[in-house]
Design an enzyme around this catalytic site. Structure first.
Site, PDB file in Angstrom:
ATOM      1  N   LYS A 129       0.932  -1.257   0.008  1.00 16.25           N
ATOM      2  CA  LYS A 129      -0.100   0.108  -0.070  1.00 16.25           C
ATOM      3  C   LYS A 129       0.892   1.272  -0.159  1.00 16.25           C
ATOM      4  O   LYS A 129       1.843   1.135   0.612  1.00 16.25           O
ATOM      5  CB  LYS A 129      -1.103  -0.072   1.175  1.00 16.25           C
ATOM      6  CG  LYS A 129      -0.433  -0.257   2.462  1.00 16.25           C
ATOM      7  CD  LYS A 129       0.720   0.595   3.067  1.00 16.25           C
ATOM      8  CE  LYS A 129       0.522   1.866   3.293  1.00 16.25           C
ATOM      9  NZ  LYS A 129       1.866   2.489   3.896  1.00 16.25           N
ATOM     10  N   TYR A 213      -4.203   4.182   6.301  1.00 16.50           N
ATOM     11  CA  TYR A 213      -4.799   3.140   7.246  1.00 16.50           C
ATOM     12  C   TYR A 213      -6.041   3.631   8.114  1.00 16.50           C
ATOM     13  O   TYR A 213      -6.901   2.663   8.299  1.00 16.50           O
ATOM     14  CB  TYR A 213      -3.707   2.884   8.639  1.00 16.50           C
ATOM     15  CG  TYR A 213      -2.395   2.327   8.078  1.00 16.50           C
ATOM     16  CD1 TYR A 213      -2.322   0.824   8.361  1.00 16.50           C
ATOM     17  CD2 TYR A 213      -1.416   2.654   7.560  1.00 16.50           C
ATOM     18  CE1 TYR A 213      -1.309   0.071   7.842  1.00 16.50           C
ATOM     19  CE2 TYR A 213      -0.088   2.131   6.899  1.00 16.50           C
ATOM     20  CZ  TYR A 213      -0.103   0.719   7.371  1.00 16.50           C
ATOM     21  OH  TYR A 213       0.882   0.081   6.836  1.00 16.50           O
TER      22      TYR A 213
HETATM   23  P1  NAD Z   1      12.396   1.935   1.986  1.00 16.45           P
HETATM   24  O1  NAD Z   1      12.881   3.238   1.606  1.00 16.45           O
HETATM   25  O2  NAD Z   1      12.870   1.502   3.308  1.00 16.45           O
HETATM   26  O3  NAD Z   1      12.663   0.901   0.890  1.00 16.45           O
HETATM   27  C1  NAD Z   1      12.497   1.179  -0.296  1.00 16.45           C
HETATM   28  C2  NAD Z   1      13.400   0.055  -1.410  1.00 16.45           C
HETATM   29  O4  NAD Z   1      13.208   0.556  -2.541  1.00 16.45           O
HETATM   30  C3  NAD Z   1      14.885   0.295  -0.926  1.00 16.45           C
HETATM   31  O5  NAD Z   1      15.252  -1.076  -0.876  1.00 16.45           O
HETATM   32  C4  NAD Z   1      15.415   1.076  -2.359  1.00 16.45           C
HETATM   33  O6  NAD Z   1      16.523   0.812  -2.586  1.00 16.45           O
HETATM   34  C5  NAD Z   1      14.505   0.699  -3.350  1.00 16.45           C
HETATM   35  N1  NAD Z   1      14.525   1.776  -4.252  1.00 16.45           N
HETATM   36  C6  NAD Z   1      14.376   1.516  -5.668  1.00 16.45           C
HETATM   37  N2  NAD Z   1      14.358   2.836  -6.340  1.00 16.45           N
HETATM   38  C7  NAD Z   1      14.313   3.665  -5.496  1.00 16.45           C
HETATM   39  C8  NAD Z   1      14.173   5.046  -5.559  1.00 16.45           C
HETATM   40  N3  NAD Z   1      14.337   5.774  -6.530  1.00 16.45           N
HETATM   41  N4  NAD Z   1      14.052   5.984  -4.263  1.00 16.45           N
HETATM   42  C9  NAD Z   1      14.236   5.219  -3.188  1.00 16.45           C
HETATM   43  N5  NAD Z   1      14.269   4.077  -3.148  1.00 16.45           N
HETATM   44  C10 NAD Z   1      14.389   3.163  -4.075  1.00 16.45           C
HETATM   45  O7  NAD Z   1      10.924   2.108   2.033  1.00 16.45           O
HETATM   46  P2  NAD Z   1       9.743   1.313   2.701  1.00 16.45           P
HETATM   47  O8  NAD Z   1       9.449   1.684   4.101  1.00 16.45           O
HETATM   48  O9  NAD Z   1      10.136  -0.254   2.606  1.00 16.45           O
HETATM   49  O10 NAD Z   1       8.283   1.370   1.793  1.00 16.45           O
HETATM   50  C11 NAD Z   1       8.312   0.676   0.693  1.00 16.45           C
HETATM   51  C12 NAD Z   1       6.688   0.621   0.289  1.00 16.45           C
HETATM   52  O11 NAD Z   1       6.209  -0.208   1.270  1.00 16.45           O
HETATM   53  C13 NAD Z   1       6.129   1.967   0.257  1.00 16.45           C
HETATM   54  O12 NAD Z   1       5.112   1.763  -0.748  1.00 16.45           O
HETATM   55  C14 NAD Z   1       5.382   1.849   1.690  1.00 16.45           C
HETATM   56  O13 NAD Z   1       4.164   2.640   1.531  1.00 16.45           O
HETATM   57  C15 NAD Z   1       5.110   0.467   1.928  1.00 16.45           C
HETATM   58  N6  NAD Z   1       5.157   0.277   3.462  1.00 16.45           N
HETATM   59  C16 NAD Z   1       4.174  -0.379   3.930  1.00 16.45           C
HETATM   60  C17 NAD Z   1       4.074  -0.788   5.088  1.00 16.45           C
HETATM   61  C18 NAD Z   1       3.234  -1.694   5.955  1.00 16.45           C
HETATM   62  O14 NAD Z   1       2.824  -1.822   6.825  1.00 16.45           O
HETATM   63  N7  NAD Z   1       2.444  -2.446   4.992  1.00 16.45           N
HETATM   64  C19 NAD Z   1       5.161  -0.211   5.957  1.00 16.45           C
HETATM   65  C20 NAD Z   1       6.185   0.457   5.509  1.00 16.45           C
HETATM   66  C21 NAD Z   1       5.893   0.896   4.380  1.00 16.45           C
END
Ligand code: NAD
Length: 360
Positions: A129, A213
Site C-alpha cells: 500500500k 490506514y
Molecule cells: P524503504 O525506503 O525502506 O525501501 C524502499 C526500497 O526501494 C529500497 O530497497 C530502495 O533501495 C528501493 N528503491 C528503488 N528505487 C528507489 C528510489 N528511486 N528511491 C528510493 N528507494 C528506491 O521504503 P519502505 O518503508 O520499505 O516502503 C516501501 C513501500 O512499502 C512503500 O510503498 C510503503 O508505503 C510501503 N510500506 C508498507 C508498510 C506496511 O506496514 N504495509 C510499512 C512501511 C512501508
C-alpha cells in the site's frame, strides 16, 4: 509460472527441483509459492522473516539495485545467486519457474510499473500500500493482472490481523449497537531526505503513506463506502521537509448509514495509529491499531468490559498475509484485499486531496 505437482515431479526426476522448484509444504506436500521481493528496504525486512514462518510460501528471488545487499540477503534466505535480478533485467524473471509471485515493496510511484511488468512475466502480484499514486495507475495494474490471468493483492496487512478482525466482528455482531461515529489518526514525525517527501516518488504526503490506514479502517469497520468526503491540509513546519508534499491532512467522511468519521494524519508529530468507534450500546478502541505488534483492543458495551493486549510479535502480520495470498494462488481464490480494494482507496484519496485543494 506456478509448478503443479506433476511439473515438480518432472523437474525432480531431472535433478532440477532443488535449483528451480520451490520446497514442499511439509503437511500437504504442495509446492510452496516462491516470492521474488522487489525493493529490499524496511518493509521487505518485515515481509521476508514473515514468509520464513509460513507453511506455504518461501523467498526464491530478489530484485535490487544494490547487488552486494542482495547477495547478503540471498545467503540468509537460501536464494541462489542466479535468482538475483536488478531493475533492468527484472523481466527475465518470466523464465524462473521458482518464482510464482512478486512482492512489490518499492516507493509508491514505482508500484504500477513493477506490478505490470510482473504480471507480464506471468507472476502473481502482492503489492504494498498505497497501491499506486493515482487512479489511472491502479486501473492499469488491475487490467494488466486480469489480462495475464494472475492474481493481484494489495498488502493491507490489518485485514489479516486478529485484533482488527475482532474489532470488525464485534461491530458486525452488533455488540456496540448502532455505530454513530469513528475517530482515527495515524502519523509520525518524518526525518528529512526521505523519499516519502519527494512527490514524484511518494505521490503525496502522509495521507498516501499512513493516513491510508485510517481511511481503510473506517471502511472495514463500517463495511460501507463513504458517500461524502471533505478535507483540509496544512504545512506548519517551514524547515524544508514540506516543499513538495503536505504535512497534515484532516478529513471527515459520511457513510450511507449516516455513520460519520473524522481522521487525521501527519508527518509532523508522532501519533499512535488508533481508532475509536462509538455505538449506541458502547465503544471500542484499538490503540495501537496499526503497529506491527503490541496491538491493544479495549471496549465497553452492555455491561461487558474488554482490555486485550495481542501477544503476537512482529512479523506475525506478514505471516498471515503471505499465507493468505499463497493459499489464494494455490486454490484459485480471490484474495480478500484485491486490486479493486486498493483502487477504492485511491479514489477516496483523490477526493480527499481535491477537497483539501491539493492536486496530485
Ligand atoms: P524503504 O525506503 O525502506 O525501501 C524502499 C526500497 O526501494 C529500497 O530497497 C530502495 O533501495 C528501493 N528503491 C528503488 N528505487 C528507489 C528510489 N528511486 N528511491 C528510493 N528507494 C528506491 O521504503 P519502505 O518503508 O520499505 O516502503 C516501501 C513501500 O512499502 C512503500 O510503498 C510503503 O508505503 C510501503 N510500506 C508498507 C508498510 C506496511 O506496514 N504495509 C510499512 C512501511 C512501508
Amino acid at each position: 509460472m506456478i509448478l503443479n505437482r506433476r511439473e515438480f515431479a518432472r523437474l525432480a526426476a531431472l535433478g532440477l527441483a532443488a535449483r528451480f522448484a520451490p520446497a514442499l509444504n511439509a503437511q500437504t506436500q504442495e509446492p510452496k509459492i516462491g516470492y521474488a521481493v522487489i525493493g529490499l528496504g524496511r518493509i521487505a525486512g518485515h515481509f521476508m522473516p514473515g514468509v520464513l514462518s509460513t507453511t506455504n510460501s518461501q523467498i526464491t528471488a530478489l530484485v535490487s539495485g544494490h547487488r552486494d545487499k542482495a547477495v547478503r540477503i540471498a545467503a540468509e534466505y537460501g536464494v541462489p545467486q542466479s535468482s538475483i535480478y536488478n531493475y533492468d533485467n527484472f523481466d527475465e524473471i518470466a523464465r524462473n519457474p521458482a518464482v510464482g509471485a512478486v512482492y512489490v515493496a518499492l516507493p509508491n510511484s514505482m508500484h504500477a510499473e513493477y506490478a505490470i511488468r510482473a504480471a507480464k512475466a506471468g507472476k502473481h502480484v502482492l503489492c504494498e500500500k498505497p497501491m499506486s499514486t493515482n487512479v489511472a495507475e491502479a486501473e492499469a495494474m488491475i487490467a494488466a493482472c486480469k489480462a495475464a490471468n494472475v492474481k493481484l493483492m494489495i498488502a493491507y496487512r490489518c485485514h489479516y490481523e486478529p485484533t482488527n478482525l475482532k474489532a470488525i466482528r464485534l461491530i458486525r455482531d452488533g455488540a456496540l449497537g448502532k455505530v454513530q461515529a469513528i475517530e482515527s489518526a495515524n502519523g509520525f514525525n518524518i526525518a528529512p531526505r526521505e523519499w516519502r517527501l519527494n512527490k514524484k516518488l511518494a505521490g503525496g504526503g502522509p495521507l498516501f503513506d499512513v493516513g491510508i490506514y485510517s481511511l481503510n479502517a473506517c471502511r472495514y469497520l463500517t463495511g460501507e463506502e463513504p458517500s461524502q468526503i471533505s478535507a483540509y491540509a496544512s504545512v506548519i513546519d517551514r524547515d524544508g521537509r514540506f516543499n513538495q508534499v503536505e504535512e497534515n491532512v484532516s478529513w471527515t467522511m459520511k457513510f450511507p448509514s449516516g455513520i460519520v468519521a473524522s481522521c487525521n494524519t501527519t508527518y509532523g508529530a508522532n501519533m499512535t495509529g488508533f481508532y475509536r468507534v462509538h455505538g449506541s450500546k458502547g465503544w471500542l478502541d484499538a490503540n495501537p491499531a496499526f503497529y506491527y505488534d503490541g496491538l491493544r483492543l479495549r471496549a465497553e458495551f452492555s455491561g461487558t468490559q474488554l482490555d486485550e493486549l495481542n501477544p503476537a510479535r512482529d512479523p506475525s502480520h506478514f505471516v498471515l498475509q503471505a499465507e493468505h495470498f499463497s493459499h489464494c494462488i494455490q486454490n484459485g481464490l480471490e484474495p480478500k484485499t484485491p486490486g479493486e480494494e486498493g483502487l477504492r482507496d485511491m479514489r477516496y484519496i483523490t477526493e480527499i486531496y481535491r477537497s483539501a485543494g491539493i492536486s496530485i
